[in-house]
Design a protein around this motif. Structure first.
Motif, mmCIF file in Angstrom:
data_model
loop_
_atom_site.group_PDB
_atom_site.id
_atom_site.type_symbol
_atom_site.label_atom_id
_atom_site.label_comp_id
_atom_site.label_asym_id
_atom_site.label_seq_id
_atom_site.Cartn_x
_atom_site.Cartn_y
_atom_site.Cartn_z
ATOM 1 N N THR A 65 15.584 -3.224 30.074
ATOM 2 C CA THR A 65 15.798 -2.884 31.543
ATOM 3 C C THR A 65 16.048 -1.656 31.717
ATOM 4 O OG1 THR A 65 16.865 -5.136 31.499
ATOM 5 C CG2 THR A 65 17.308 -3.696 33.380
ATOM 6 N N VAL A 72 17.512 -0.260 28.202
ATOM 7 C CA VAL A 72 18.358 -0.951 27.466
ATOM 8 C C VAL A 72 17.952 -2.271 27.504
ATOM 9 C CG1 VAL A 72 20.993 -1.326 27.151
ATOM 10 C CG2 VAL A 72 20.301 0.704 28.014
ATOM 11 N N PHE A 73 17.765 -2.933 26.336
ATOM 12 C CA PHE A 73 17.437 -4.156 26.334
ATOM 13 C C PHE A 73 16.223 -4.632 27.227
ATOM 14 C CE2 PHE A 73 22.019 -4.534 25.328
ATOM 15 C CZ PHE A 73 21.857 -4.870 23.867
ATOM 16 N N PHE A 125 20.408 -8.053 33.377
ATOM 17 C CA PHE A 125 19.428 -8.315 32.110
ATOM 18 C C PHE A 125 19.034 -9.663 32.082
ATOM 19 C CE2 PHE A 125 22.630 -5.182 31.569
ATOM 20 C CZ PHE A 125 22.082 -3.957 31.255
#
Lengths: 353, 340
Positions: free
Chosen positions: A175, A172-173, A32
């Motif tokens: 990524t 997610v976030f 991330f």
């Protein structure tokens, strides 16, 4: 809780704690924090080498044995998993079987080498392992119908670890959680577990005996500890851990070959990482491996700019050529053996006391 | 690690010198054993001569290392650097003297080669002296650090070779008159191998003469047996040691030149390949023993050549087996050096 996890062996220095936390956070959230294939590759390599270097430190730093066959065990792990996946297809069972077989081969081999040479002195063991490791490298490249020779073997991993796999549909976030990231976390989790296990070993009564042997083997023997027994067990433990590191490397790279696992250059890298990071403390392995691999990637760029800046001067550009980064680290290595035998970690700990 | 001075056991009367001829028979036995497997006697002779030549080169390289170890308990893992530096120095000299090298006259060729070898030996000797002063001296008596530091020296030296001579593989051509082979009956023997055997024998004989017939040799042998005693008698063993280290490095340089000419190619990693064999040789021979080193070198080279012909894939592994077998027979090597 933390005490149990770290086996009571705290970093014991504020700066060191900071560095270690930074490395831990960096590795834990690498996919991330640092997007891109190159960064995650570097992070995975750091994880693998932390385990490999920690296992080597068990020998060099804690027991005082110099082995040049550590890449051999690394290679056994890599080839065990790699050749299994290549021959029998990608499944978790094959991975488990490959690891088990590789562990068996590695530990038995370590035991035999130890039996032959650990009774004698450090120097003997160093020479014999050097010879055995070279023979193993040549055997691995010669029997190319089984091992793929110089080219090594590429193979596929179970579907859940392939780039095409998606854990969640939505990112997610920002990524996308694909199989590569799962593979990375597999490697990361294995690295953390193995590292904490190693920490447990060196802080156990057994680990204390190893340190006693390192300091004075005759005295340890006189106190009633069978030095040969302890050295052999340490040797087998380190070999087993190196085998697991090799398996991690094979799963991550989806490739096994002499250049990535067996070559003498990697052995030198391990040596540099242990000594620069700090012999005789496992945190040294973390710092050394991270520093070395980051330097490998970024020192070269820095040296490239330095070489360009000194263009026209005699000799300097050649000394600063990016391919000569090992020269810088080699000199650093020699200097650190003289002046900081305890490496970076030893220095930091020394200051805080 | 601190090594406690071993209590010196002094026998009352000087024991008679015992000659141990058993190990000398080993190479003979090994070559005789190989004959039926190789089958063809002509091939066998060629292989044996090749083995002798290779053995001599390994001996030249290993002898310095084993002496240094015997005298001062220092094992130089950076010995390979001198091999490479010697070879590269010779390459430069031969490059300058290309006229002498290419002309088809043995005299000129040998002169060029002699000059190249001299430069290589002087260069590596000086380098060895500096290496001892800078790298090895601060870590006397600490094996662990010695191994690490000489390994570090090897890395630095190898990188410096890249800086000075470039990293690409170089061709090291033999002088014209030394190329090809001479025919003796049915057997073709390469000329360079004859030269290598000659050089090796000369070095061995010279070493024996120096060690057994001169005062300095006496001191060196005494130093190997018991360094403290020699110091107590008023000789500066350290100075002797530096000298031996420099000579050992020069011999590694000589061996490097020969090895590079034998392989006819040259890379900075040339030392690494030989050093594995060299370590096997000095373990087999008994750390510190020159005679053991000589026999060990021949044994290892024979094993390498015969297996390279019979089972090419396991050439180096066969030498590991040879080492294991010999260590089972004599755990301290063929000729154990007394105090170790």
């Amino acid at each position: 809780m933390l005490n149990t996890l770290l086996s009571g062996d705290y970093p014991r220095s504020r700066v060191l704690t900071g560095i270690l936390l930074a490395i831990l956070v960096g590795l834990a959230f690498a996919p991330f924090l640092f997007p891109g294939a190159a960064a995650i590759n570097t992070a995975a390599k750091v994880c693998i080498f932390i385990v490999l270097v920690a296992s080597y430190d068990l020998l060099l730093g804690y027991t005082g044995i110099v082995s040049f066959a550590h890449t051999m065990f690394f290679g056994i792990g890599g080839y065990g998993v790699g050749l299994g996946l290549y021959a029998f297809g990608a499944s978790w069972g094959v991975i488990a079987l490959g690891i088990l077989l590789a562990l068996l081969v590695g530990v038995v081999l370590a035991f035999l080498i130890g039996l032959l040479s650990l009774r004698v002195r450090a120097i003997f063991y160093a020479m014999i392992t050097l010879a055995v490791a070279s023979a193993f490298l040549i055997l691995a490249t010669q029997f190319s119908e089984y091992t793929g020779g110089e080219d090594g073997r590429s193979f596929s991993v179970p579907p859940a670890l392939r780039p095409g796999f998606r854990l969640f549909e939505a990112p997610v976030f920002g990524t996308v959680i694909n199989g590569r990231i799962l593979a990375y976390y597999l490697v990361f989790a294995a690295a953390v577990t193995l590292f904490l296990l190693a920490l447990r070993v060196v802080n156990s009564p057994f680990g204390r005996v190893l340190q006693a042997i390192r300091e004075n083997d005759m005295r340890a023997e006189a106190l009633g500890y069978r030095v040969v027994y302890y050295r052999t067990v340490a040797n087998c433990l380190a070999a087993g851990m190196a085998v697991l590191a090799g398996a991690m490397s094979a799963i991550w790279l989806r490739y096994t070959g002499p250049d990535t696992t067996l070559s003498f250059a990697i052995m030198l890298d391990i040596l540099l990482m242990v000594v620069i990071g700090g012999m005789g403390t496992l945190y040294g392995a973390v710092v050394g491996a991270t520093l070395f691999i980051v330097a490998q990637n970024y020192l070269q760029k820095l040296m490239g700019t330095a070489a360009a800046a000194t263009e026209g001067l005699p000799l300097l550009p050649k000394l600063l050529h990016p391919d000569r980064w090992l020269l810088v680290l080699g000199i650093l290595f020699v200097l650190s053996v003289y002046f900081f035998p305890t490496g970076i970690v030893g220095r930091l700990r020394g200051k805080s006391r | 690690m601190t090594v406690a001075p071993a209590p010196a056991t002094t026998p009352d009367a000087l024991p008679a010198i015992k000659h141990d001829y058993l190990p000398i028979l080993l190479p003979v036995a090994l070559s005789a054993l190989a004959l039926p497997f190789v089958g063809n006697p002509t091939t066998w002779v060629t292989l044996t001569v090749a083995a002798l030549a290779m053995g001599m080169m390994i001996f030249v390289i290993a002898s310095g290392l084993t002496l240094v170890f015997g005298l001062m308990d220092v094992l130089n893992f950076g010995h390979g650097a001198f091999i490479a530096v010697g070879a590269y120095l010779a390459l430069s000299v031969l490059g300058l003297l290309s006229g002498w090298v290419q002309v088809d006259a043995l005299g000129w060729n040998l002169m060029a080669l002699g000059l190249a070898v001299s430069v290589a030996m002087i260069g590596t000797g000086l380098l060895g002296w500096a290496f001892e002063r800078v790298i090895v001296k601060p870590v006397y008596g600490q094996h662990l650090k010695q191994i690490l530091i000489t390994m570090g020296g090897l890395i630095v030296a190898e990188q410096l070779i890249h800086v000075i001579w470039g990293g690409d593989q170089k061709a090291m051509a033999l002088p014209t008159a030394l190329r090809g082979a001479v025919l003796i009956g049915d057997v073709a023997i390469e000329k360079f191998r004859i030269l290598a055997v000659a050089v090796g024998v000369v070095v061995f004989v010279a070493m024996l003469v120096v060690l057994n017939r001169t005062r300095i040799g006496l001191l060196i042998r005494a130093g190997v047996e018991n360094a403290e005693m020699v110091e107590a008698l008023g000789y500066r063993i350290r100075r002797l040691f530096v000298g031996v280290f420099a000579v050992g490095s020069a011999l590694a340089g000589l061996g490097g030149v020969m090895w590079a000419l034998y392989r006819e190619t040259l890379t900075a990693a040339i030392g690494g390949d030989v050093m594995v064999l060299v370590f096997i040789v000095i373990i087999i021979g008994g750390l510190g023993s020159v005679g053991g080193c000589f026999i060990g070198a021949i044994l290892v080279a024979m094993m390498a050549n015969y297996t390279a012909f019979l089972l090419p894939k396991v050439a180096l592994a066969s030498n590991i087996l040879l080492m294991v077998a010999i260590l089972m027979w004599r755990p301290q090597g063929l000729y154990p050096v007394a105090k170790r």
